[in-house]
Design an enzyme around this catalytic site. Structure first.
Site, mmCIF file in Angstrom:
data_model
loop_
_atom_site.group_PDB
_atom_site.id
_atom_site.type_symbol
_atom_site.label_atom_id
_atom_site.label_comp_id
_atom_site.label_asym_id
_atom_site.label_seq_id
_atom_site.Cartn_x
_atom_site.Cartn_y
_atom_site.Cartn_z
ATOM 1 N N TYR A 35 -14.901 0.914 -7.611
ATOM 2 C CA TYR A 35 -16.189 1.546 -7.354
ATOM 3 C C TYR A 35 -17.169 1.312 -8.502
ATOM 4 O O TYR A 35 -18.356 1.600 -8.360
ATOM 5 C CB TYR A 35 -15.981 3.039 -7.093
ATOM 6 C CG TYR A 35 -15.094 3.269 -5.887
ATOM 7 C CD1 TYR A 35 -15.606 3.172 -4.605
ATOM 8 C CD2 TYR A 35 -13.733 3.531 -6.042
ATOM 9 C CE1 TYR A 35 -14.790 3.343 -3.490
ATOM 10 C CE2 TYR A 35 -12.908 3.701 -4.935
ATOM 11 C CZ TYR A 35 -13.438 3.604 -3.663
ATOM 12 O OH TYR A 35 -12.618 3.753 -2.568
ATOM 13 N N SER B 242 -9.762 5.694 -5.316
ATOM 14 C CA SER B 242 -10.640 6.831 -5.582
ATOM 15 C C SER B 242 -10.104 7.779 -6.651
ATOM 16 O O SER B 242 -10.855 8.235 -7.517
ATOM 17 C CB SER B 242 -10.881 7.601 -4.287
ATOM 18 O OG SER B 242 -9.655 8.062 -3.726
ATOM 19 N N LYS C 155 -2.090 -1.693 -3.729
ATOM 20 C CA LYS C 155 -2.927 -0.498 -3.718
ATOM 21 C C LYS C 155 -2.038 0.734 -3.774
ATOM 22 O O LYS C 155 -1.105 0.834 -2.968
ATOM 23 C CB LYS C 155 -3.774 -0.485 -2.442
ATOM 24 C CG LYS C 155 -4.701 0.720 -2.296
ATOM 25 C CD LYS C 155 -5.469 0.654 -0.971
ATOM 26 C CE LYS C 155 -6.389 1.866 -0.834
ATOM 27 N NZ LYS C 155 -7.146 1.858 0.430
ATOM 28 N N ARG D 213 -10.353 10.605 1.014
ATOM 29 C CA ARG D 213 -10.337 11.351 2.277
ATOM 30 C C ARG D 213 -11.686 12.030 2.503
ATOM 31 O O ARG D 213 -12.177 12.114 3.620
ATOM 32 C CB ARG D 213 -9.208 12.376 2.255
ATOM 33 C CG ARG D 213 -7.829 11.764 1.959
ATOM 34 C CD ARG D 213 -7.093 11.352 3.206
ATOM 35 N NE ARG D 213 -5.970 10.465 2.900
ATOM 36 C CZ ARG D 213 -4.754 10.874 2.545
ATOM 37 N NH1 ARG D 213 -4.503 12.161 2.426
ATOM 38 N NH2 ARG D 213 -3.799 9.988 2.316
ATOM 39 N N LYS E 32 0.860 -1.175 0.000
ATOM 40 C CA LYS E 32 0.000 0.000 0.000
ATOM 41 C C LYS E 32 0.897 1.227 0.000
ATOM 42 O O LYS E 32 1.589 1.513 0.977
ATOM 43 C CB LYS E 32 -0.917 0.013 1.218
ATOM 44 C CG LYS E 32 -1.886 1.200 1.231
ATOM 45 C CD LYS E 32 -2.797 1.137 2.452
ATOM 46 C CE LYS E 32 -3.759 2.321 2.473
ATOM 47 N NZ LYS E 32 -4.645 2.292 3.649
ATOM 48 N N GLU F 142 7.746 -6.888 2.149
ATOM 49 C CA GLU F 142 6.453 -6.858 2.838
ATOM 50 C C GLU F 142 5.624 -8.091 2.475
ATOM 51 O O GLU F 142 4.940 -8.677 3.320
ATOM 52 C CB GLU F 142 5.683 -5.588 2.455
ATOM 53 C CG GLU F 142 6.283 -4.288 2.956
ATOM 54 C CD GLU F 142 5.907 -3.969 4.390
ATOM 55 O OE1 GLU F 142 5.293 -4.837 5.060
ATOM 56 O OE2 GLU F 142 6.232 -2.860 4.839
ATOM 57 N N ARG G 228 1.088 10.163 5.503
ATOM 58 C CA ARG G 228 1.271 8.832 6.089
ATOM 59 C C ARG G 228 2.557 8.174 5.587
ATOM 60 O O ARG G 228 2.647 6.956 5.492
ATOM 61 C CB ARG G 228 0.051 7.971 5.770
ATOM 62 C CG ARG G 228 -1.230 8.518 6.393
ATOM 63 C CD ARG G 228 -2.440 7.700 5.998
ATOM 64 N NE ARG G 228 -3.613 8.174 6.738
ATOM 65 C CZ ARG G 228 -4.821 8.308 6.226
ATOM 66 N NH1 ARG G 228 -5.035 8.013 4.961
ATOM 67 N NH2 ARG G 228 -5.828 8.736 6.961
#
Length: 332
Positions: free
Chosen positions: A320, A281, A255, A213, A203, A240, A224
């Site tokens: 989506y 998004s 992602k 957001r 990610k 990871e 982040r």
């Protein structure tokens, strides 16, 4: 025929001559079962709330979420990934709504399970960013840094309440070190060995999260980058990946999807577990905005991006457009 006789003797264009021919020789095919629908449910609203930055996407009421889940099921979508949006006054430094059995996400999980049973996989976002007043994915220490190990304790609690609420699959998305192992242990401790873990393995800290957001009414200030991955890195993702598999991940995910198809392909070539990708998004909003301007063909662009994600190695795609595309595929 050219002056060179039968040259060229090999003509790949023969396999592109008609829609029927192209369909027959297609190497990558989209299917409704490939898709997972991300959905937001907002506490305290009586009507769905449109998300300005994501035309066509809403923050659901509990009732409209149930309808969306049934619609996804009827279209052949495999799962629905739920994100809960609590009222601001319930947010706090440790994300209490995330472990409250009556928190909006847990309530929504129960609602959807009651509506669809086991026919549609009910998946839950396991992260604190929607429920903290500072908007970070973890608990902060005295210096305002995300405390990895204190956050893991919260994730363990979240995993248990989400499983109790009825989640088939939990999706730890905070990119804390050791999160998969802690979540697996927490689930096993309450006898929920049946609950699967979709690991957000790679990610990245991405500019494409912007519309999300708004969707989760994030309180985040800053970024982040101390826990999400650096877009410049590849080996880090593979490290990871190895850790998540060792800790017990049942499925892994990349992602965002579109800007990281190289990572997706590398991950898919390296594992023997299902691989997912999240078309996030910003990817959604760019296509919708360009289509609204008349700059691109919306439907063709959607299918092209989804085909590219699957071609790169994603067995499942969070998008989506999941229900919309599944319905269109079902009519073909």
């Amino acid at each position: 025929m050219t002056k060179y006789g039968s040259f060229p003797g090999t003509r790949p264009r023969r396999l592109r001559t008609s829609p029927a021919m192209r369909r027959m020789v297609a190497e990558t095919r989209l299917h409704p079962a490939d898709f997972i629908l991300p959905a937001f449910v907002r506490e305290g609203v009586s009507e769905p709330v449109p998300i300005a930055a994501m035309p066509g996407v809403v923050q659901h009421t509990r009732d409209s979420l149930k309808k969306a889940a049934v619609e996804a099921l009827e279209a052949g979508v495999s799962g629905i990934m739920l994100f809960g949006v609590p009222v601001d006054e319930k947010k706090d430094a440790v994300g209490t709504p995330g472990t409250d059995p009556d928190g909006i996400l847990q309530v929504a999980i129960r609602d959807v399970r009651a509506e669809v049973g086991d026919e549609l996989l009910v998946m839950s976002d396991l992260c604190l960013d929607e429920t903290t007043d500072h908007g970070h994915c973890g608990v902060l220490d005295e210096q305002g840094r995300v405390d990895n190990d204190a956050t893991l304790e919260r994730y363990a609690e979240m995993a248990q309440v989400q499983a109790d609420a009825g989640a088939h699959i939990v999706g730890p998305s905070g990119m804390m070190d050791g999160q998969i192992g802690v979540v697996r242990d927490a689930l096993d401790q309450i006898g929920r060995e049946d609950v699967a873990i979709l690991a957000y393995t790679a990610k990245y800290s991405s500019a494409f999260y912007g519309p999300f957001r708004e969707a989760v009414a994030s309180s985040l200030k800053g970024d982040r980058k101390t826990y999400q991955q650096d877009p410049a890195n590849v080996r880090e993702s593979m490290r990871e990946l190895a850790l998540d598999l060792e800790e017990g991940a049942d499925m892994v995910m990349v992602k965002p999807a579109g800007p990281y198809l190289d990572i997706l392909a590398k991950v898919a070539d390296s594992v023997d577990v299902p691989v997912a990708a999240y078309q996030i998004s910003g990817e959604y909003s760019m296509i919708e905005a360009a289509a609204e301007k008349g700059w691109i063909d919306r439907d063709k662009a959607i299918l092209e991006t989804l085909t590219g994600i699957k071609r790169a190695g994603a067995q499942n795609i969070l998008t989506y457009w999941a229900t919309e595309v599944a319905q269109k595929l079902g009519r073909q």
